[in-house]
Design an enzyme around this catalytic site. Sequence first.
Site, PDB file in Angstrom:
ATOM      1  CD  GLU A 125      -2.715  -1.119   2.579  1.00 15.47           C
ATOM      2  OE1 GLU A 125      -2.680  -0.108   3.331  1.00 15.47           O
ATOM      3  OE2 GLU A 125      -3.466  -2.093   2.769  1.00 15.47           O
ATOM      4  N   PRO A 126       0.341   2.397  -0.283  1.00 18.52           N
ATOM      5  CG  PRO A 126      -0.956   4.083  -1.251  1.00 18.52           C
ATOM      6  CD  PRO A 126      -1.032   2.679  -0.743  1.00 18.52           C
ATOM      7  CB  THR A 156       2.765  -8.098 -10.536  1.00 18.06           C
ATOM      8  OG1 THR A 156       3.879  -7.382 -10.039  1.00 18.06           O
ATOM      9  CG2 THR A 156       3.131  -8.789 -11.849  1.00 18.06           C
ATOM     10  NE  ARG A 266      33.228  -3.515 -31.476  1.00 16.42           N
ATOM     11  CZ  ARG A 266      33.132  -2.542 -32.360  1.00 16.42           C
ATOM     12  NH1 ARG A 266      32.755  -2.800 -33.599  1.00 16.42           N
ATOM     13  NH2 ARG A 266      33.389  -1.306 -32.014  1.00 16.42           N
ATOM     14  CD  GLU A 361       7.692 -11.977  -5.167  1.00 14.55           C
ATOM     15  OE1 GLU A 361       7.984 -12.867  -4.359  1.00 14.55           O
ATOM     16  OE2 GLU A 361       7.185 -12.203  -6.283  1.00 14.55           O
TER      17      GLU A 361
HETATM   18  N1  CAA Z   1       7.265 -17.378   7.892  1.00 12.34           N
HETATM   19  C1  CAA Z   1       6.403 -17.558   8.941  1.00 12.34           C
HETATM   20  N2  CAA Z   1       6.096 -16.582   9.827  1.00 12.34           N
HETATM   21  C2  CAA Z   1       6.706 -15.386   9.660  1.00 12.34           C
HETATM   22  C3  CAA Z   1       7.610 -15.135   8.597  1.00 12.34           C
HETATM   23  C4  CAA Z   1       7.886 -16.188   7.705  1.00 12.34           C
HETATM   24  N3  CAA Z   1       8.720 -16.026   6.684  1.00 12.34           N
HETATM   25  N4  CAA Z   1       8.047 -13.864   8.695  1.00 12.34           N
HETATM   26  C5  CAA Z   1       7.456 -13.331   9.776  1.00 12.34           C
HETATM   27  N5  CAA Z   1       6.638 -14.256  10.354  1.00 12.34           N
HETATM   28  C6  CAA Z   1       5.848 -14.113  11.562  1.00 12.34           C
HETATM   29  C7  CAA Z   1       6.745 -13.780  12.750  1.00 12.34           C
HETATM   30  O1  CAA Z   1       7.267 -14.961  13.340  1.00 12.34           O
HETATM   31  C8  CAA Z   1       5.791 -13.065  13.694  1.00 12.34           C
HETATM   32  O2  CAA Z   1       5.012 -14.036  14.343  1.00 12.34           O
HETATM   33  P1  CAA Z   1       4.526 -13.836  15.897  1.00 12.34           P
HETATM   34  O3  CAA Z   1       3.688 -12.599  15.880  1.00 12.34           O
HETATM   35  O4  CAA Z   1       3.760 -15.078  16.186  1.00 12.34           O
HETATM   36  O5  CAA Z   1       5.769 -13.672  16.696  1.00 12.34           O
HETATM   37  C9  CAA Z   1       4.872 -12.316  12.714  1.00 12.34           C
HETATM   38  O6  CAA Z   1       4.974 -12.981  11.454  1.00 12.34           O
HETATM   39  C10 CAA Z   1       5.277 -10.870  12.550  1.00 12.34           C
HETATM   40  O7  CAA Z   1       6.602 -10.866  12.040  1.00 12.34           O
HETATM   41  P2  CAA Z   1       7.654  -9.728  12.379  1.00 12.34           P
HETATM   42  O8  CAA Z   1       7.544  -9.341  13.818  1.00 12.34           O
HETATM   43  O9  CAA Z   1       8.965 -10.183  11.856  1.00 12.34           O
HETATM   44  O10 CAA Z   1       7.073  -8.523  11.494  1.00 12.34           O
HETATM   45  P3  CAA Z   1       7.732  -7.134  11.093  1.00 12.34           P
HETATM   46  O11 CAA Z   1       6.701  -6.087  11.128  1.00 12.34           O
HETATM   47  O12 CAA Z   1       8.991  -6.905  11.885  1.00 12.34           O
HETATM   48  O13 CAA Z   1       8.055  -7.323   9.511  1.00 12.34           O
HETATM   49  C11 CAA Z   1       9.295  -7.965   7.568  1.00 12.34           C
HETATM   50  C12 CAA Z   1       8.819  -8.304   8.994  1.00 12.34           C
HETATM   51  C13 CAA Z   1      10.227  -9.128   7.214  1.00 12.34           C
HETATM   52  C14 CAA Z   1      10.063  -6.661   7.482  1.00 12.34           C
HETATM   53  C15 CAA Z   1       8.066  -7.933   6.611  1.00 12.34           C
HETATM   54  O14 CAA Z   1       7.262  -6.802   6.854  1.00 12.34           O
HETATM   55  C16 CAA Z   1       8.466  -7.961   5.149  1.00 12.34           C
HETATM   56  O15 CAA Z   1       8.776  -9.019   4.590  1.00 12.34           O
HETATM   57  N6  CAA Z   1       8.450  -6.783   4.476  1.00 12.34           N
HETATM   58  C17 CAA Z   1       8.671  -6.717   3.046  1.00 12.34           C
HETATM   59  C18 CAA Z   1       7.365  -6.817   2.327  1.00 12.34           C
HETATM   60  C19 CAA Z   1       7.506  -7.327   0.925  1.00 12.34           C
HETATM   61  O16 CAA Z   1       8.315  -8.194   0.628  1.00 12.34           O
HETATM   62  N7  CAA Z   1       6.693  -6.802   0.033  1.00 12.34           N
HETATM   63  C20 CAA Z   1       6.674  -7.243  -1.307  1.00 12.34           C
HETATM   64  C21 CAA Z   1       5.327  -7.073  -1.892  1.00 12.34           C
HETATM   65  S1  CAA Z   1       4.920  -8.191  -3.174  1.00 12.34           S
HETATM   66  C22 CAA Z   1       5.660  -7.691  -4.569  1.00 12.34           C
HETATM   67  O17 CAA Z   1       6.591  -6.936  -4.564  1.00 12.34           O
HETATM   68  C23 CAA Z   1       5.076  -8.315  -5.756  1.00 12.34           C
HETATM   69  C24 CAA Z   1       5.566  -8.063  -7.093  1.00 12.34           C
HETATM   70  O18 CAA Z   1       4.841  -8.398  -7.956  1.00 12.34           O
HETATM   71  C25 CAA Z   1       6.898  -7.535  -7.426  1.00 12.34           C
END
Ligand code: CAA
Length: 377
Positions: A125-126, A156, A266, A361
Amino acid sequence: MNLTSEQVTFRQRMRDFVLRELEPIAAEIDQKGEFPWNVIRKLAAMGIMGVNYPPEYGGLGLDTVSYAIAVEEISRACGSTGITVAAHNSLAIAPILLFGTEDQKKKYVPPLARGTSLGAFGLTEPEAGSDAGATKTTAVLDGDSYVIEGSKCFITNASVAETFVITARTGSEPRTKGISSFILEKGMPGLSVGKKENKLGLRGADTAELFFQDLRVPKENLLGREGEGFKQFMITLDGGRISIGAMALGIAQGALDKSIERAKERVQFGRPIGQFQAIQWKLADMATQVEAARQLIYLAARLKDGGQKFTKESAMAKLYASEVGFLVTHQAMQIFGGRGYMENFPLERYYRDVRLCEIGEGTSEIQRLVIARELVR
Ligand code: CAA
């Protein structure tokens, strides 16, 4: 790590298809910014839109290594087609299969896996990019349906998809704990798509905003239970990151292929430039980096196929392959010189296309955060 004979045969099948059907039109897809419907239909007929999903849900039933090979070979010619397949396959289909009820799987997965319809994944989201837990979109239960309000950006396949898996905040639990996920269908009143984004690269791929205004979704479309959405999406992204790595790898391999051809053909200072050590060392570094990226990607894919945890390895694969993609396309353009900078050679397209892999991602900074957390947990 060696591929099995099935995986080798599959790679050759993909390579033949790509050389025949995609490479000749990849520049046009980019220049016109046209969604590659024709190629997507042909890939669907081959089963590639659901390559690693079970046949009972319309998939081809191959493993994640084969899926990575498919995205790699497609991206070797055309990153726009690569990301379209990757987002559809590992971001849209996976969460329904992983977390859906049997009814949801039967209803939504077969048309997606057969590629008769496309899927999209709405997390960003923004105000919630790297901080995906800051999701502001809301879903409020009202009788038998949830009413969704909000928006998603940089999605996407947004304007070509018929099925969307999105996150929204339900209830009052803070941050990641208050997020749920929903399956949406194209045509639901209140769901609209913004204009296609004009991007630096991957110009044939479809990227747009999604808007939800008084959007009523039957409560059967909740995926899993309330509050599970964030974790579901993190688990989905673990898988998705393998394919973004594979996409970067394919683009890097494509740039390396062209660089080797160029080095042989080349002639400067009376001999092919590939006979100069300045060029040889570049090629040696590029080939080494490409191979190392490939092994990291296959490692993450094998761990996934073996049912083992692969969060750290998929983040490593995506981080390393996308940075290798950037380095290799940079050096490839150096080998091509002025020619590489021109639009009628694929180098400048590879250079633009691969840049997204360090951002989408999860940025490289987020991949390092994920890896470090796994190391010190
Ligand atoms: N597997 C299972 N559980 C997970 C996990 C994983 N990989 N990662 C986190 N969790 C769980 C944690 O264990 C935690 O669980 P509890 O609450 O039970 O303890 C919960 O999820 C919350 O996790 P965090 O406390 O680690 O959360 P955070 O706010 O610190 O954020 C982050 C973690 C890794 C920074 C995450 O926000 C993240 O990955 N951000 C990037 C987002 C992203 O990749 N966006 C891409 C969008 S899609 C895209 O780009 C598509 C395209 O087409 C190009």
